[in-house]
Write an enzyme that holds these catalytic residues in place. Structure first.
Site, short mmCIF file in Angstrom:
data_model
loop_
_atom_site.label_atom_id
_atom_site.label_comp_id
_atom_site.label_asym_id
_atom_site.label_seq_id
_atom_site.Cartn_x
_atom_site.Cartn_y
_atom_site.Cartn_z
N ARG A 92 0.83 -1.20 0.00
CA ARG A 92 0.00 0.00 0.00
C ARG A 92 0.88 1.26 0.00
NH1 ARG A 92 -1.50 3.51 3.35
NH2 ARG A 92 -0.15 2.58 4.90
N ASP A 152 -19.18 10.47 0.38
CA ASP A 152 -19.60 9.72 1.57
C ASP A 152 -20.84 10.38 2.19
OD1 ASP A 152 -16.66 8.27 2.00
OD2 ASP A 152 -16.60 10.31 1.27
N ARG A 155 -23.75 9.32 0.18
CA ARG A 155 -24.15 7.94 0.51
C ARG A 155 -24.92 7.92 1.82
NH1 ARG A 155 -18.21 5.66 -1.16
NH2 ARG A 155 -18.74 5.06 -3.28
N HIS A 179 -11.54 10.47 3.77
CA HIS A 179 -12.34 9.68 2.84
C HIS A 179 -11.74 8.28 2.90
CE1 HIS A 179 -14.34 8.26 -0.73
NE2 HIS A 179 -13.20 8.05 -1.35
N1 LIG Z 1 -12.24 10.62 -4.04
C1 LIG Z 1 -13.23 9.80 -4.33
O1 LIG Z 1 -14.35 9.94 -3.79
C2 LIG Z 1 -12.97 8.69 -5.32
C3 LIG Z 1 -14.00 7.82 -5.72
C4 LIG Z 1 -13.70 6.85 -6.66
C5 LIG Z 1 -12.40 6.70 -7.16
N2 LIG Z 1 -11.42 7.55 -6.73
C6 LIG Z 1 -10.05 7.47 -7.19
O2 LIG Z 1 -9.95 8.06 -8.48
C7 LIG Z 1 -8.79 7.56 -9.15
C8 LIG Z 1 -9.15 7.13 -10.54
O3 LIG Z 1 -9.99 5.97 -10.48
P1 LIG Z 1 -10.41 5.23 -11.86
O4 LIG Z 1 -11.35 4.15 -11.46
O5 LIG Z 1 -10.78 6.25 -12.87
O6 LIG Z 1 -9.01 4.59 -12.28
P2 LIG Z 1 -8.57 4.23 -13.77
O7 LIG Z 1 -7.40 3.31 -13.63
O8 LIG Z 1 -9.74 3.79 -14.57
O9 LIG Z 1 -8.06 5.64 -14.37
C9 LIG Z 1 -6.91 6.27 -13.96
C10 LIG Z 1 -6.31 6.91 -15.19
O10 LIG Z 1 -5.20 7.71 -14.79
C11 LIG Z 1 -4.27 7.67 -15.87
N3 LIG Z 1 -2.98 8.13 -15.41
C12 LIG Z 1 -2.09 7.53 -14.59
N4 LIG Z 1 -1.01 8.31 -14.40
C13 LIG Z 1 -1.23 9.45 -15.11
C14 LIG Z 1 -0.49 10.65 -15.29
N5 LIG Z 1 0.69 10.83 -14.71
N6 LIG Z 1 -1.02 11.61 -16.08
C15 LIG Z 1 -2.22 11.43 -16.69
N7 LIG Z 1 -2.96 10.32 -16.54
C16 LIG Z 1 -2.48 9.34 -15.76
C17 LIG Z 1 -4.30 6.22 -16.32
O11 LIG Z 1 -3.78 6.06 -17.64
C18 LIG Z 1 -5.78 5.89 -16.22
O12 LIG Z 1 -6.45 6.09 -17.45
C19 LIG Z 1 -8.27 6.41 -8.26
O13 LIG Z 1 -7.20 6.88 -7.47
C20 LIG Z 1 -9.48 6.08 -7.40
O14 LIG Z 1 -9.12 5.45 -6.18
C21 LIG Z 1 -11.69 8.54 -5.83
#
Ligand SMILES: NC(=O)c1ccc[n+]([C@@H]2O[C@H](COP(=O)([O-])OP(=O)(O)OC[C@H]3O[C@@H](n4cnc5c(N)ncnc54)[C@H](O)[C@@H]3O)[C@@H](O)[C@H]2O)c1
Length: 321
Positions: A92, A152, A155, A179
């Site tokens: 992690r 959250d 939800r 979060h």
């Molecule tokens: N804050 C929230 O409430 C919440 C909720 C859901 C998901 N998330 C987070 O959002 C993020 C995205 O989730 P996802 O399901 O879309 O993941 P995903 O893997 O589908 O998309 C992530 C994208 O980021 C791109 N990427 C990686 N490094 C990069 C860089 N340096 N520059 C540009 N693009 C880059 C990847 O190519 C990929 O397309 C994760 O960290 C996830 O945990 C947050």
């Protein structure tokens, strides 16, 4: 005079599940004039934009384009959904370090473009990465915010509304803190028709054991993401809507109260940490942190959340020194 930003231009960095779903919801909302998607996987960004843009006849007027770093120059809001997924066998902490360095590089690029945009961090762990973004550039603290516990809180409102048989729009309730696992339901700030839930539950009288049922609702909120990820691999619809809500508050200068993640500098007795607390959000980002007097157990829960986030930051600093 040169405008600080182009009106209602939103750049999304990361065109994966969350970035593209948000773009879709934003296009339908009519809140943006221009949506730009970028991703390190250029083909993905290209494909998402083509697919989204083919819906243009059915959205309110909006432009949707593939972008590059220079697009951040005149954006009003930059939403960072870029992130790496855990590799097999990866710790992690290692994942956290990789995501932190992605955020630092993105912040460097935004700064190199002299952008005046407000930056909204969504990538997880969102509170830690909001702090990393803030520390990297040292802008006025309100200009960088995280999506915090807006999702959250939604939800929580939904589950409460289902449980109580009330419209979700009449249930006012907040989740505060990280979060993540240490978040908590701020019952003291939650109400129906101005009545605290404590009083509402007593008046309603339909639950056998409302204290227990409240705990179950709180637990269901905390574990929602695990269940959704277990069922379908990722969460993206509700977070997409939560992001539309936050971005609308910025581009329309709404001064809306949202539990975004923001840098605390003494508020709630906490310093040098980003956490989800109620704050007013307007065109410049977080404009005011709303500091409530929490009962002792909620204050302790907030402090615990802060210590979890600080612990992750300290672990990261120790391993990189
Ligand atoms: N804050 C929230 O409430 C919440 C909720 C859901 C998901 N998330 C987070 O959002 C993020 C995205 O989730 P996802 O399901 O879309 O993941 P995903 O893997 O589908 O998309 C992530 C994208 O980021 C791109 N990427 C990686 N490094 C990069 C860089 N340096 N520059 C540009 N693009 C880059 C990847 O190519 C990929 O397309 C994760 O960290 C996830 O945990 C947050």
């Amino acid at each position: 005079m040169m405008e600080r930003w182009r009106s209602r231009k939103v750049v999304i960095i990361g065109a994966g599940a969350v970035g593209s779903t948000f773009a879709y919801a934003l296009a339908q909302s009519g809140m943006a004039d221009e949506i730009v998607l970028t991703d390190m996987d250029h083909n993905l960004a290209q494909g998402q934009v083509m697919d989204l843009a083919h819906g243009l006849p059915f959205y309110p007027n909006v432009q949707i384009n593939v972008g590059e770093a220079k697009d951040t120059r005149d954006a009003h809001v930059i939403v960072i959904t870029a992130g790496s997924k855990q590799r097999p066998g990866e710790s992690r902490l290692n994942l956290l370090q990789r995501n932190a360095s992605i955020i630092e590089n993105i912040m460097d690029e935004i700064q190199a473009q002299h952008s005046q945009a407000v930056v909204l961090v969504v990538s997880n762990p969102v509170d830690v990465l909001t702090y990393v973004a803030q520390r990297r550039v040292n802008w006025p603290r309100g200009r960088i915010l995280g999506s915090g516990t807006v999702l959250d809180s939604a939800r929580f409102r939904y589950l409460l509304s289902q449980h109580c048989g009330l419209s979700v729009h009449n249930v006012h309730a907040y989740v505060l803190g990280e979060h993540g696992d240490s978040e908590f339901a701020a019952w003291s700030l939650s109400h129906v028709a101005g009545m605290h839930f404590e009083d509402y539950c007593q008046m309603c009288g339909e639950c056998q054991d409302w204290q227990k049922e409240r705990q179950q609702i709180e637990e269901a909120v905390r574990t929602s993401a695990y269940h959704i990820i277990g069922y379908k691999g990722a969460t993206y619809y509700a977070v997409g809507q939560a992001l539309v809500r936050i971005v609308s508050a910025i581009v329309r200068n709404e001064k809306s109260v949202l539990t975004v993640s923001t840098f605390l500098d003494g508020e709630y007795g906490l310093t040098d940490v980003c956490l989800g607390v109620p704050a007013t959000v307007g065109e410049a980002g977080v404009e005011r942190i709303i500091e409530s007097v929490l009962p002792a157990e909620e204050q302790a829960a907030l402090e615990h959340s802060a210590s979890v986030i600080k612990g992750a930051l300290a672990e990261m600093a120790a391993s990189s020194s």
